[in-house]
Motif scaffolding. Structure first.
Motif, PDB file in Angstrom:
ATOM      1  N   ALA A  24      26.068  53.272 -65.126  1.00  0.00           N
ATOM      2  CA  ALA A  24      25.678  51.867 -65.323  1.00  0.00           C
ATOM      3  C   ALA A  24      26.170  51.375 -66.684  1.00  0.00           C
ATOM      4  O   ALA A  24      26.619  50.234 -66.825  1.00  0.00           O
ATOM      5  N   PHE A  25      26.100  52.246 -67.669  1.00  0.00           N
ATOM      6  CA  PHE A  25      26.598  51.929 -69.006  1.00  0.00           C
ATOM      7  C   PHE A  25      28.098  51.597 -68.927  1.00  0.00           C
ATOM      8  O   PHE A  25      28.567  50.626 -69.514  1.00  0.00           O
ATOM      9  N   LYS A  27      29.706  50.374 -66.572  1.00  0.00           N
ATOM     10  CA  LYS A  27      29.952  49.074 -65.930  1.00  0.00           C
ATOM     11  C   LYS A  27      29.865  47.913 -66.904  1.00  0.00           C
ATOM     12  O   LYS A  27      30.477  46.870 -66.687  1.00  0.00           O
ATOM     13  N   ILE A  28      29.073  48.058 -67.966  1.00  0.00           N
ATOM     14  CA  ILE A  28      28.917  46.917 -68.879  1.00  0.00           C
ATOM     15  C   ILE A  28      29.580  47.145 -70.239  1.00  0.00           C
ATOM     16  O   ILE A  28      29.538  46.277 -71.097  1.00  0.00           O
ATOM     17  N   PRO A  30      32.551  47.237 -72.900  1.00  0.00           N
ATOM     18  CA  PRO A  30      33.784  46.439 -73.009  1.00  0.00           C
ATOM     19  C   PRO A  30      35.020  47.331 -72.903  1.00  0.00           C
ATOM     20  O   PRO A  30      34.931  48.543 -73.139  1.00  0.00           O
ATOM     21  N   SER A 157      24.531  49.408 -60.770  1.00  0.00           N
ATOM     22  CA  SER A 157      24.372  48.743 -62.067  1.00  0.00           C
ATOM     23  C   SER A 157      22.878  48.611 -62.392  1.00  0.00           C
ATOM     24  O   SER A 157      22.024  48.749 -61.521  1.00  0.00           O
ATOM     25  N   LYS A 163      18.796  44.726 -67.842  1.00  0.00           N
ATOM     26  CA  LYS A 163      20.227  44.524 -68.117  1.00  0.00           C
ATOM     27  C   LYS A 163      20.482  43.983 -69.528  1.00  0.00           C
ATOM     28  O   LYS A 163      21.345  44.483 -70.258  1.00  0.00           O
ATOM     29  N   GLN A 164      19.703  42.965 -69.902  1.00  0.00           N
ATOM     30  CA  GLN A 164      19.924  42.340 -71.209  1.00  0.00           C
ATOM     31  C   GLN A 164      19.670  43.356 -72.329  1.00  0.00           C
ATOM     32  O   GLN A 164      20.419  43.441 -73.299  1.00  0.00           O
ATOM     33  N   GLN A 167      22.545  45.742 -72.443  1.00  0.00           N
ATOM     34  CA  GLN A 167      23.741  45.069 -72.978  1.00  0.00           C
ATOM     35  C   GLN A 167      23.661  44.949 -74.501  1.00  0.00           C
ATOM     36  O   GLN A 167      24.646  45.182 -75.205  1.00  0.00           O
ATOM     37  N   VAL A 170      24.455  48.251 -75.923  1.00  0.00           N
ATOM     38  CA  VAL A 170      25.899  48.507 -75.849  1.00  0.00           C
ATOM     39  C   VAL A 170      26.618  47.763 -76.977  1.00  0.00           C
ATOM     40  O   VAL A 170      27.478  48.327 -77.668  1.00  0.00           O
ATOM     41  N   ASP A 171      26.244  46.504 -77.207  1.00  0.00           N
ATOM     42  CA  ASP A 171      26.906  45.708 -78.249  1.00  0.00           C
ATOM     43  C   ASP A 171      26.739  46.361 -79.625  1.00  0.00           C
ATOM     44  O   ASP A 171      27.684  46.436 -80.409  1.00  0.00           O
TER      45      ASP A 171
END
Ligand code: FNR
Length: 182
Positions: A24-25, A27-28, A30, A157, A163-164, A167, A170-171
């Motif tokens: 899942a990671f 998938k999001i 970059p 996912s 999800k947020q 994300q 991840v950022d």
């Protein structure tokens, strides 16, 4: 220039939540991150007697870490610590003494468990190990994920509820990797 990331999954289970979170990671993440999901099947036990003539599986795992710009650990929690397979893998890549494949590589730690504390204690144990190995590890935000019904969408996912959060994590991880990766 993309950064290669070894995503080390600390569970051998076929239906592992950790493995699902790793996918899942991916998938999001970059395109700047080139992820390689690394499972630990087939990595035999570390034995210091064999260090001078390491078996192929040891060499291969060590090279995977060595060739990566960064590492992401997805750890389950076993008895309030990390699973033995993950500790074994870390021991492998930390050797020979003074030549750790991890040294200086930026890392992130996330984890998922059925328990409400979502691997918090395992992650803390892992952070102790990584501190000793001189691995700069993203401190905040922390990611303690509980494996509840509906965590994943049918396509694998992460569902909207988390999800947020993932994300944002991840950022921050991307920024961390950019800061440290050479
Ligand atoms: C667990 N589990 C568990 N969960 C937790 O939150 N804290 C813990 O200390 C433990 N301890 C523990 C020990 C052992 C030996 C097993 C097999 C399991 C439950 C664990 O979180 C759950 O099995 C996860 O699903 C394991 O991760 P994977 O395999 O789904 O990635």
């Amino acid at each position: 220039m993309p950064h290669t990331v070894a995503v080390v999954v600390g569970s051998l289970r076929k239906e592992s939540f950790s493995l699902k979170v790793a996918h899942a990671f991916a998938k999001i993440a970059p395109p700047l991150l080139k992820l390689q999901i690394v499972t630990l099947h087939g990595l035999s036990f570390f034995n210091q007697d064999l260090e001078a003539t390491p078996p192929a599986d040891w060499v291969s795992f060590r090279e995977t870490i060595q060739k990566s710009d960064a590492v992401l650990f997805v750890t389950p929690e076993y008895n309030r610590s990390i699973p033995g397979v993950l500790k074994n893998a870390i021991d492998h890549a930390s050797r020979p003494y003074g030549q750790s494949a991890f040294a200086g590589k930026p890392a992130g730690v996330i984890g998922v468990s059925v328990g409400v504390i979502g691997t918090a204690v395992a992650q803390q144990n892992l952070r102790n190990i990584l501190a000793y190995l001189d691995v700069p590890t993203l401190g905040q935000p922390e990611a303690f994920i509980q494996a509840k019904e509906g965590l994943f969408e049918p396509d694998g996912s992460i569902a909207a509820a988390s999800k947020q959060f993932l994300q944002q994590w991840v950022d921050r991880y991307v920024a961390w990797v950019k800061t440290y990766a050479t």
